[in-house]
Design a protein around this motif. Structure first.
Motif, PDB file in Angstrom:
ATOM      1  N   THR A  68     -11.240 -13.024   0.216  1.00  0.00           N
ATOM      2  CA  THR A  68     -10.129 -13.197  -0.301  1.00  0.00           C
ATOM      3  C   THR A  68      -8.632 -12.596   0.428  1.00  0.00           C
ATOM      4  O   THR A  68      -8.405 -13.588   2.003  1.00  0.00           O
ATOM      5  CB  THR A  68     -10.596 -12.866  -1.841  1.00  0.00           C
ATOM      6  N   LEU A  69      -8.591 -11.505   0.507  1.00  0.00           N
ATOM      7  CA  LEU A  69      -7.360 -11.020   0.750  1.00  0.00           C
ATOM      8  C   LEU A  69      -7.642 -10.108   0.935  1.00  0.00           C
ATOM      9  O   LEU A  69      -8.496  -9.456   1.223  1.00  0.00           O
ATOM     10  CB  LEU A  69      -6.297 -10.556   0.194  1.00  0.00           C
ATOM     11  N   SER A  70      -7.597  -9.710   3.257  1.00  0.00           N
ATOM     12  CA  SER A  70      -7.802  -7.904   3.526  1.00  0.00           C
ATOM     13  C   SER A  70      -6.378  -7.108   3.154  1.00  0.00           C
ATOM     14  O   SER A  70      -5.887  -7.430   3.502  1.00  0.00           O
ATOM     15  CB  SER A  70      -7.776  -9.026   5.279  1.00  0.00           C
TER      16      SER A  70
ATOM     17  N   TYR B  79      -1.877  14.242  -5.524  1.00  0.00           N
ATOM     18  CA  TYR B  79      -0.799  14.975  -7.181  1.00  0.00           C
ATOM     19  C   TYR B  79      -1.871  16.573  -7.734  1.00  0.00           C
ATOM     20  O   TYR B  79      -3.448  15.944  -7.084  1.00  0.00           O
ATOM     21  CB  TYR B  79      -0.904  14.241  -8.396  1.00  0.00           C
ATOM     22  N   THR B  80      -1.769  17.488  -8.648  1.00  0.00           N
ATOM     23  CA  THR B  80      -2.840  18.464  -8.778  1.00  0.00           C
ATOM     24  C   THR B  80      -3.708  17.347  -9.749  1.00  0.00           C
ATOM     25  O   THR B  80      -4.773  18.323  -9.883  1.00  0.00           O
ATOM     26  CB  THR B  80      -2.339  19.138  -9.195  1.00  0.00           C
ATOM     27  N   ASN B  81      -3.060  16.025 -10.481  1.00  0.00           N
ATOM     28  CA  ASN B  81      -4.651  16.373 -10.898  1.00  0.00           C
ATOM     29  C   ASN B  81      -4.700  14.467 -10.808  1.00  0.00           C
ATOM     30  O   ASN B  81      -5.695  14.317 -11.769  1.00  0.00           O
ATOM     31  CB  ASN B  81      -3.953  16.079 -12.552  1.00  0.00           C
ATOM     32  N   ALA B  82      -5.206  14.344  -9.294  1.00  0.00           N
ATOM     33  CA  ALA B  82      -4.964  12.981  -9.513  1.00  0.00           C
ATOM     34  C   ALA B  82      -4.525  12.655  -8.641  1.00  0.00           C
ATOM     35  O   ALA B  82      -4.213  12.701  -7.394  1.00  0.00           O
ATOM     36  CB  ALA B  82      -4.675  11.811 -10.095  1.00  0.00           C
ATOM     37  N   VAL B  83      -5.278  11.258  -7.825  1.00  0.00           N
ATOM     38  CA  VAL B  83      -5.140  10.127  -6.719  1.00  0.00           C
ATOM     39  C   VAL B  83      -4.606   9.021  -6.447  1.00  0.00           C
ATOM     40  O   VAL B  83      -4.871   8.637  -7.782  1.00  0.00           O
ATOM     41  CB  VAL B  83      -6.021  10.579  -5.698  1.00  0.00           C
ATOM     42  N   GLU B  84      -3.604   8.808  -5.869  1.00  0.00           N
ATOM     43  CA  GLU B  84      -2.689   7.141  -6.477  1.00  0.00           C
ATOM     44  C   GLU B  84      -2.415   6.284  -4.967  1.00  0.00           C
ATOM     45  O   GLU B  84      -2.095   7.044  -4.418  1.00  0.00           O
ATOM     46  CB  GLU B  84      -1.019   7.498  -7.218  1.00  0.00           C
ATOM     47  N   GLN B  85      -3.067   5.439  -4.911  1.00  0.00           N
ATOM     48  CA  GLN B  85      -2.946   4.573  -3.263  1.00  0.00           C
ATOM     49  C   GLN B  85      -2.663   2.849  -3.961  1.00  0.00           C
ATOM     50  O   GLN B  85      -3.259   2.921  -5.112  1.00  0.00           O
ATOM     51  CB  GLN B  85      -4.942   4.367  -2.896  1.00  0.00           C
ATOM     52  N   GLN B  86      -1.871   2.754  -3.471  1.00  0.00           N
ATOM     53  CA  GLN B  86      -1.173   1.188  -2.525  1.00  0.00           C
ATOM     54  C   GLN B  86      -1.950   0.820  -1.735  1.00  0.00           C
ATOM     55  O   GLN B  86      -2.025   1.395  -0.791  1.00  0.00           O
ATOM     56  CB  GLN B  86       0.397   1.407  -3.105  1.00  0.00           C
ATOM     57  N   ILE B  87      -3.025  -0.595  -2.202  1.00  0.00           N
ATOM     58  CA  ILE B  87      -3.014  -0.644  -1.249  1.00  0.00           C
ATOM     59  C   ILE B  87      -2.895  -2.436  -1.073  1.00  0.00           C
ATOM     60  O   ILE B  87      -2.598  -3.379  -0.997  1.00  0.00           O
ATOM     61  CB  ILE B  87      -4.799  -1.215  -1.761  1.00  0.00           C
ATOM     62  N   ALA B  88      -1.893  -2.164   0.273  1.00  0.00           N
ATOM     63  CA  ALA B  88      -1.255  -3.950   1.246  1.00  0.00           C
ATOM     64  C   ALA B  88      -1.721  -4.223   1.394  1.00  0.00           C
ATOM     65  O   ALA B  88      -2.940  -4.263   2.211  1.00  0.00           O
ATOM     66  CB  ALA B  88       0.029  -3.421   2.003  1.00  0.00           C
ATOM     67  N   LEU B  89      -1.972  -5.740   1.267  1.00  0.00           N
ATOM     68  CA  LEU B  89      -3.063  -7.126   1.488  1.00  0.00           C
ATOM     69  C   LEU B  89      -2.091  -7.685   2.052  1.00  0.00           C
ATOM     70  O   LEU B  89      -1.200  -7.677   2.096  1.00  0.00           O
ATOM     71  CB  LEU B  89      -3.377  -7.801  -0.105  1.00  0.00           C
ATOM     72  N   SER B  90      -2.840  -8.880   2.469  1.00  0.00           N
ATOM     73  CA  SER B  90      -2.681 -10.008   4.062  1.00  0.00           C
ATOM     74  C   SER B  90      -1.979 -11.008   2.738  1.00  0.00           C
ATOM     75  O   SER B  90      -2.304 -10.630   1.429  1.00  0.00           O
ATOM     76  CB  SER B  90      -3.584 -10.300   4.295  1.00  0.00           C
ATOM     77  N   THR B  91      -0.591 -11.522   2.696  1.00  0.00           N
ATOM     78  CA  THR B  91       0.008 -12.499   2.098  1.00  0.00           C
ATOM     79  C   THR B  91       0.413 -14.067   3.022  1.00  0.00           C
ATOM     80  O   THR B  91       0.360 -13.526   4.240  1.00  0.00           O
ATOM     81  CB  THR B  91       1.252 -12.079   1.832  1.00  0.00           C
ATOM     82  N   SER B  92      -0.253 -14.891   2.304  1.00  0.00           N
ATOM     83  CA  SER B  92       0.396 -16.023   3.041  1.00  0.00           C
ATOM     84  C   SER B  92       1.471 -17.095   2.314  1.00  0.00           C
ATOM     85  O   SER B  92       2.153 -18.480   2.193  1.00  0.00           O
ATOM     86  CB  SER B  92      -0.339 -17.110   3.560  1.00  0.00           C
TER      87      SER B  92
END
Length: 306
Positions: free
Chosen positions: A44-46, A55-68
């Motif tokens: 699907t999207l790359s 953070y001290t109690n968590a890890v947060e990730q925002q994974i940018a995807l390709s778009t058309s």
């Protein structure tokens, strides 16, 4: 003197305990795409980039995807993984866990899709990680847009002081040209979580479901596959009737027939002036009248006809 030495010793020990090197005064950093905790559905999207917040109690990730799409905004899939995060030089404090609420989801939709009108679906849907929700609506041009959310957490009965305390929050924001609701919802079914915290204490999935008793035993199970329908052309054999040929029987002429034939008789005068020659024609022939030739009698008594 002794108090001064104790203060100096405490300062030295504190300096040794501090992590060497300067820290970046920000909550966000770019990491390799190989370190993404979530992968989009295959084919699907790359993945374009991964922004990580520690953070001290968590890890947060925002994974940018390709778009058309022509709609403004970045496609992404994000994850908040709650657990014992690694120590960093300047952590971003603690990340508060917020359960899914209708008002909060509407605020997120307005933030990520400004000006668009997405409708929250009332359908109950579930992927391999459990129930999830989504909203779909049109974007700019012929774009289709979807916002999906899912909270992955073990049942309260599975949580105790030493087990199943992990929590995951998933968000998906995507706009795609000409995409239907069914196509975009498949992205929520197809994503895969590939990272997390080890150990049973921070397990966000709870107790694994028991294996079906039919697995590995019982009668063979076959997949019900519908064969494509093909047009059946029926060829009908038309039997030809036998051809019957009738042979006309030769019958003697009666008086009426004789009269008809008599009308078709052509009388041709003899060129020598003798008796006339009678020629009988069939009814299909036309009546032909041959003119009489001109005859001249010579001195010898012989006749010459032209």
């Amino acid at each position: 003197m002794s108090s001064l030495l104790a203060a100096l010793a405490a300062a030295v020990l504190g300096g040794c305990a501090a992590r060497p090197g300067a820290g970046v005064a920000t909550l966000s950093s770019t990491v390799s795409t190989a370190n993404a905790l979530v992968l989009p559905a295959p084919g699907t999207l790359s993945i374009v980039s991964v922004i990580q917040r520690q953070y001290t109690n968590a890890v947060e990730q925002q994974i940018a995807l390709s778009t058309s799409a022509t709609s403004s905004g970045q496609n992404f899939i994000s994850i908040q993984a709650f657990g014992p995060a690694e120590t960093v030089a300047m952590p971003g404090g603690a990340l508060s866990f917020r359960p899914v609420r209708h008002s909060a989801i509407q605020a997120e939709i307005r933030s990520y899709f400004p000006g668009a009108r997405l409708t929250i679906s009332s359908n109950f849907v579930r992927n391999t990680y459990g129930p999830f929700g989504y909203a779909y609506g049109p974007g700019a041009g012929n774009d289709g847009c979807l916002y999906g959310w899912q909270q992955i957490r073990s049942d309260e009965a599975d949580r105790n002081l030493m087990n199943s305390f992990g929590m995951l929050q998933i968000r998906l924001r995507v706009c795609q040209a000409g995409a239907s609701e069914k196509q975009l919802v498949e992205l929520m079914y197809g994503y895969t979580i590939v990272g997390g915290f080890s150990g049973a204490t921070w397990n966000p999935y709870g107790t694994p479901a028991s294996v079906d008793a039919e697995v590995g035993g019982g009668k063979p199970l076959r997949v019900a596959i519908e064969e494509p329908r093909r047009a059946v052309v029926s060829v009908e054999t038309v039997e030809q009737a036998p051809v019957t040929r009738h042979i006309a029987e030769t019958k003697p002429l009666n008086r009426r027939t004789e009269q008809v034939v008599a009308k078709d008789v052509v009388v041709v005068p003899s060129p020598t002036g003798g008796s006339a020659t009678t020629t009988t024609t069939t009814p299909e022939d036309e009546a032909v009248v041959v003119p009489s030739p001109v005859c001249v009698t010579g001195a010898s008594g012989s006749a010459t006809c032209n």
